[in-house]
Design a protein around this motif. Structure first.
Motif: not given
Length: 88
Positions: A4-7, A35-38
């Motif tokens: 689905r293209g979800i990170a 890591a940045d999204l986390y």
């Protein structure tokens, strides 16, 4: 998630990694962690945890939306002031 293209935002658990490695080639590829999204997700989760310490916000006792919004604003201001108090 990959289809689905979800990170991927949450790192894999150690038992999941071990199970995937036990399966060998059939275990699939490990998901790539952003890591940045986390980091951003962690900040948001900690902010909600601070807000939930206010019992009135966590349980939504207020009847009117405007009263609830005022409590959320007051909580945000006090949290912000507490963070500013630590800075020189």
């Amino acid at each position: 998630l990959r289809s689905r293209g979800i990170a991927v935002v949450i790192p894999e658990k150690s038992d999941t990694i071990a199970a995937r490695e036990r399966r060998g080639r059939r275990g699939g590829r490990p998901p790539k962690l952003d890591a940045d999204l986390y980091r951003g997700r962690n900040i948001v989760e900690r902010s909600f945890a601070l807000a939930k310490q206010w019992r009135a916000l966590a349980t939504r006792y207020d009847k009117l939306a405007i009263t609830y919004r005022a409590a959320v604003t007051l909580c945000a201001i006090l949290t912000w002031l507490r963070q500013l108090g630590d800075t020189p």
